[in-house]
Write an enzyme that holds these catalytic residues in place. Structure first.
Site, PDB file in Angstrom:
ATOM      1  N   ASP A   1      34.781 -53.296   6.282  1.00 35.24           N
ATOM      2  CA  ASP A   1      33.936 -53.533   5.104  1.00 35.24           C
ATOM      3  C   ASP A   1      33.873 -52.287   4.221  1.00 35.24           C
ATOM      4  O   ASP A   1      34.075 -52.350   3.006  1.00 35.24           O
ATOM      5  CB  ASP A   1      32.507 -53.906   5.529  1.00 35.24           C
ATOM      6  CG  ASP A   1      32.428 -55.266   6.207  1.00 35.24           C
ATOM      7  OD1 ASP A   1      33.478 -55.839   6.532  1.00 35.24           O
ATOM      8  OD2 ASP A   1      31.297 -55.755   6.416  1.00 35.24           O
TER       9      ASP A   1
ATOM     10  N   PRO B   1      25.275 -61.008  -2.931  1.00 34.82           N
ATOM     11  CA  PRO B   1      24.145 -61.526  -2.166  1.00 34.82           C
ATOM     12  C   PRO B   1      24.026 -60.820  -0.807  1.00 34.82           C
ATOM     13  O   PRO B   1      25.040 -60.540  -0.170  1.00 34.82           O
ATOM     14  CB  PRO B   1      24.448 -63.020  -1.996  1.00 34.82           C
ATOM     15  CG  PRO B   1      25.744 -63.289  -2.653  1.00 34.82           C
ATOM     16  CD  PRO B   1      26.275 -62.036  -3.261  1.00 34.82           C
TER      17      PRO B   1
ATOM     18  N   ALA C   1      29.138 -52.073   0.275  1.00 31.43           N
ATOM     19  CA  ALA C   1      29.316 -51.701  -1.138  1.00 31.43           C
ATOM     20  C   ALA C   1      28.203 -50.757  -1.578  1.00 31.43           C
ATOM     21  O   ALA C   1      28.459 -49.761  -2.267  1.00 31.43           O
ATOM     22  CB  ALA C   1      29.345 -52.956  -2.012  1.00 31.43           C
TER      23      ALA C   1
ATOM     24  N   GLY D   1      29.793 -58.263   2.200  1.00 32.92           N
ATOM     25  CA  GLY D   1      29.923 -56.794   2.202  1.00 32.92           C
ATOM     26  C   GLY D   1      28.931 -56.075   1.317  1.00 32.92           C
ATOM     27  O   GLY D   1      29.233 -54.981   0.812  1.00 32.92           O
ATOM     28  N   SER D   2      27.731 -56.641   1.165  1.00 33.86           N
ATOM     29  CA  SER D   2      26.737 -56.010   0.303  1.00 33.86           C
ATOM     30  C   SER D   2      26.336 -54.620   0.816  1.00 33.86           C
ATOM     31  O   SER D   2      26.308 -53.649   0.044  1.00 33.86           O
ATOM     32  CB  SER D   2      25.541 -56.959   0.185  1.00 33.86           C
ATOM     33  OG  SER D   2      24.344 -56.284   0.243  1.00 33.86           O
ATOM     34  N   SER D   3      26.054 -54.490   2.126  1.00 28.27           N
ATOM     35  CA  SER D   3      25.619 -53.184   2.656  1.00 28.27           C
ATOM     36  C   SER D   3      26.731 -52.144   2.508  1.00 28.27           C
ATOM     37  O   SER D   3      26.466 -50.987   2.166  1.00 28.27           O
ATOM     38  CB  SER D   3      25.279 -53.262   4.138  1.00 28.27           C
ATOM     39  OG  SER D   3      24.550 -54.390   4.417  1.00 28.27           O
TER      40      SER D   3
END
Ligand code: MEV
Length: 308
Positions: free
Chosen positions: A130, A80, A90, A86-88
């Protein structure tokens, strides 16, 4: 066509303090982002312009990791957005892996370094926790000095971070997402302002660093009671730094009844909290009843990967 994949992350101890060079502990989780790339007549992402704000990490990664013809990117992510998981990072790491693959290289250390630079460019002030966790997978300890299990060292202005592999025991976490998206950059900038203004905030940052090392020790000796208490204290100190949110407090309170401890995870200001628990179903229900979107996550040993 080439592709890359990278995991999201949970910070167990030390977010925000790590930006100042204090230790922090994170683990990769079993929610991944995948990015595919192929040459195309125009620069596009999911068929849309790369100038769309949601593609700013992909665009910055492309500028750093590719000097050839225009490309079409396809992004698929289970993580999400704006939830502290840590979406950005990844997506950035997966993009750099896909670009490396397309150009015939795959070097995780270079990916970790470039991904940190991309995050800095897009987000502003940051630490490499991250992006390095998305690259390395598994448990990652960040600290200034070099110790056992060194992965790589990254520097920026006067700050140095040494990233270490950290073999955490199997642990069960439940994440509670407040549903309030919060951008990391302004939260990190807000903490810096507070620390610059008030010397007591510098003390809080250092206290969080101490809690991280104690928390790591507790987890390694499988003393989950001590680790949970330290998570609770870490949460209180993050509130003092001004990155809490009443809804996070509500979810944390609800989770604590069936868990060892709970805290916000990631940048805060909304986003998610994490509970350490051996009663995941009860904890998940308690967070849900308090208004959070709750799900169990497992630790993920695999970091960045090339996709066929
Ligand atoms: C965000 O996931 C973690 C922060 O410590 C920012 C950073 O380390 O760059 C809040």
């Amino acid at each position: 066509m080439a592709g890359g994949s990278a995991p999201g992350k949970l910070i167990l101890f030390g977010e925000h303090a790590v930006v100042f060079g204090e230790p922090a502990l994170s683990t990769a989780i079993d929610l991944r982002a995948e990015v595919y790339v192929r040459p195309h007549a125009q620069w596009l992402a999911d068929g849309m312009s790369l100038d769309e704000p949601r593609y700013r990490y992909v665009k910055a990664a492309a500028r750093r990791g590719w000097s050839g013809e225009p490309l079409w990117f396809e992004i698929r992510s289970m993580i999400p957005v704006g939830s502290g998981l840590g979406s950005s990072a990844a997506v950035t790491v997966a993009t750099l892996a896909a670009l490396g693959s397309l150009g015939g290289t795959f070097d995780p250390v270079a990916i970790a370094r470039d991904a940190f630079e991309v995050e800095h460019e897009v987000q502003g002030r940051a630490s490499p926790i991250d992006t390095s966790t998305a690259t390395a997978g598994g448990g990652v300890l960040v600290r200034r000095d070099v110790g056992e299990g060194l992965l790589w060292t990254l520097r920026r202005d006067t700050r140095t971070w040494s990233l270490h592999r950290c073999d955490l025991p199997p642990l069960t976490f439940v994440v509670g997402d407040t549903g309030i998206g919060a951008a990391t950059g302004p939260l990190v900038a807000g903490v810096k302002e507070r620390v610059d203004r008030d010397p007591r905030m510098g003390e809080v940052v250092r206290e969080i660093g101490g809690i991280t090392l104690d928390g790591l020790g507790a987890l390694l000796r499988k003393d989950l009671v001590a680790a949970g208490e330290l998570m609770d204290r870490n949460h209180g100190l993050l509130n003092t730094l001004g990155v809490g949110h009443p809804r996070l407090d509500r979810l944390v309170e609800a989770a604590r009844r069936t868990s060892y401890g709970a805290k916000l995870t990631g940048a805060g200001g909304g986003g998610s909290m994490v509970a350490l628990t051996d009663r995941p179903e009860e904890t998940r229900r308690a967070i849900g009843a308090a208004g959070g979107r709750a799900f169990a996550v497992a630790t993920e040993p695999d970091g960045v990967r090339r996709l066929p």
